[in-house]
Write a protein that holds these residues in place. Structure first.
Motif, PDB file in Angstrom:
ATOM      1  N   PHE A   1      59.502 -12.557  64.008  1.00 24.76           N
ATOM      2  CA  PHE A   1      60.759 -13.264  64.244  1.00 24.76           C
ATOM      3  C   PHE A   1      61.338 -13.016  65.636  1.00 24.76           C
ATOM      4  N   LEU A   2      60.673 -12.223  66.448  1.00 23.15           N
ATOM      5  CA  LEU A   2      61.149 -12.035  67.821  1.00 23.15           C
ATOM      6  C   LEU A   2      60.845 -13.267  68.664  1.00 23.15           C
ATOM      7  N   PRO A   3      61.803 -13.723  69.478  1.00 20.97           N
ATOM      8  CA  PRO A   3      61.536 -14.872  70.364  1.00 20.97           C
ATOM      9  C   PRO A   3      60.957 -14.444  71.705  1.00 20.97           C
ATOM     10  N   LEU A   4      60.159 -13.391  71.689  1.00 16.76           N
ATOM     11  CA  LEU A   4      59.662 -12.829  72.945  1.00 16.76           C
ATOM     12  C   LEU A   4      58.137 -12.853  73.007  1.00 16.76           C
TER      13      LEU A   4
ATOM     14  N   MET B   1      67.955 -17.073  88.034  1.00 16.92           N
ATOM     15  CA  MET B   1      68.974 -16.656  87.077  1.00 16.92           C
ATOM     16  C   MET B   1      68.657 -17.104  85.658  1.00 16.92           C
ATOM     17  N   GLU B   2      67.640 -17.930  85.498  1.00 16.73           N
ATOM     18  CA  GLU B   2      67.273 -18.425  84.174  1.00 16.73           C
ATOM     19  C   GLU B   2      65.962 -17.792  83.721  1.00 16.73           C
ATOM     20  N   ASN B   3      65.958 -17.330  82.509  1.00 12.26           N
ATOM     21  CA  ASN B   3      64.767 -16.776  81.882  1.00 12.26           C
ATOM     22  C   ASN B   3      64.556 -17.470  80.541  1.00 12.26           C
ATOM     23  N   TRP B   4      63.363 -17.992  80.352  1.00 10.01           N
ATOM     24  CA  TRP B   4      63.024 -18.667  79.106  1.00 10.01           C
ATOM     25  C   TRP B   4      62.165 -17.752  78.245  1.00 10.01           C
ATOM     26  N   PHE B   5      62.424 -17.803  76.935  1.00 12.30           N
ATOM     27  CA  PHE B   5      61.658 -17.012  75.974  1.00 12.30           C
ATOM     28  C   PHE B   5      61.214 -17.933  74.842  1.00 12.30           C
ATOM     29  N   SER B   6      60.003 -17.721  74.392  1.00 12.95           N
ATOM     30  CA  SER B   6      59.451 -18.559  73.327  1.00 12.95           C
ATOM     31  C   SER B   6      58.855 -17.670  72.244  1.00 12.95           C
TER      32      SER B   6
ATOM     33  N   TRP C   1      54.106 -19.857  81.532  1.00 10.74           N
ATOM     34  CA  TRP C   1      54.403 -18.831  80.539  1.00 10.74           C
ATOM     35  C   TRP C   1      53.578 -17.580  80.801  1.00 10.74           C
ATOM     36  N   GLU C   2      54.181 -16.429  80.528  1.00  9.95           N
ATOM     37  CA  GLU C   2      53.507 -15.141  80.640  1.00  9.95           C
ATOM     38  C   GLU C   2      53.727 -14.352  79.355  1.00  9.95           C
ATOM     39  N   TYR C   3      53.059 -13.193  79.274  1.00  9.73           N
ATOM     40  CA  TYR C   3      53.181 -12.363  78.072  1.00  9.73           C
ATOM     41  C   TYR C   3      54.613 -11.859  77.899  1.00  9.73           C
ATOM     42  N   GLY C   4      55.063 -11.851  76.632  1.00 11.59           N
ATOM     43  CA  GLY C   4      56.341 -11.260  76.289  1.00 11.59           C
ATOM     44  C   GLY C   4      56.148  -9.931  75.571  1.00 11.59           C
ATOM     45  N   GLU C   5      57.258  -9.232  75.337  1.00  7.60           N
ATOM     46  CA  GLU C   5      57.181  -7.913  74.702  1.00  7.60           C
ATOM     47  C   GLU C   5      56.654  -7.984  73.275  1.00  7.60           C
ATOM     48  N   ALA C   6      56.891  -9.099  72.589  1.00 13.27           N
ATOM     49  CA  ALA C   6      56.446  -9.214  71.199  1.00 13.27           C
ATOM     50  C   ALA C   6      54.927  -9.206  71.076  1.00 13.27           C
TER      51      ALA C   6
END
Length: 218
Positions: free
Chosen positions: A29-32, A43-48, A160-165
């Protein structure tokens, strides 16, 4: 090692499996899962994630929006949704199945064979849960790398790049696989403890003793 008993191994397997299950649940359920930062507007960061996408700005903060259509999602996110749901279900069943097989639990007391089977089922389900966590995370990671290095996209377009999730998903999947392995180790340790002791007065030993006595007399 005297402190490494079957009971301690069983408790360790439950602890590791539970930790992996909680980590996989949070990862789902993390959006990361993926992150993107535009060079045009830093200033904008997108998370998916699997269920929604978020936009973070310093002025407004974080704003999330659920995906409007399931069929409109990329194939990797659709498959990941299904597999992560299977992972959570099988991980919960693994703990429920293994609990009656633990030493100290009165359920099925006096039936070591039934307790042993409960632990084996718990180990198998924990393995399935771990693999169904590692598979979607690795699949999304692969598609992210392919899209990142796709030469068809202009260089100025953010990617897109890797997220913490992604990393928490790998950790949770490995923990579930390790937990299932520990269940099987506990079963092997229990079988070793319940092996019948060697009888020193067996017919073969008695025959050899008599043979040695005759040899000494001669």
């Amino acid at each position: 090692m005297g402190f490494l008993t079957t009971k301690i191994m069983q408790r360790t397997a439950v602890f590791v499996t539970f930790g992996g299950l909680v980590t996989s649940l949070i990862t789902t359920f993390l959006p990361l899962w993926k992150t993107m930062n535009s060079d045009l507007n830093e200033m904008e960061n997108w998370f998916s994630g699997l269920w929604h996408t978020c936009l973070y700005t310093e002025e407004v903060g974080i704003q999330c929006k659920a995906y409007e259509s399931i069929l409109g999602l990329p194939m990797d996110l659709q498959i990941s949704r299904v597999l992560m749901s299977v992972s959570i279900g099988t991980g919960g069943l693994a703990l429920l199945a293994a609990f009656p097989g633990l030493e100290g639990v009165e359920t099925c007391s006096g039936k070591p064979g039934l307790k042993r089977r409960f632990l084996i089922v718990g180990g198998v389900l924990s393995w399935v849960s771990g693999l169904t966590t590692l598979a979607p995370v690795s699949f999304v990671a692969y598609t992210t790398v392919v899209d990142f290095w796709d030469e068809g996209f202009p260089d100025v377009m953010p990617r897109w790049e890797y997220g913490e999730a992604m990393f928490s998903g790998w950790f949770g999947g490995l923990a579930l696989v390790v937990g299932g392995t520990l269940f099987f180790i506990a079963v092997c340790m229990g079988d070793f403890d319940q092996r019948p002791p060697s009888v020193p007065n067996s017919p073969q030993v008695t025959h050899r003793t008599k043979h040695y006595m005759k040899t000494e007399v001669l």
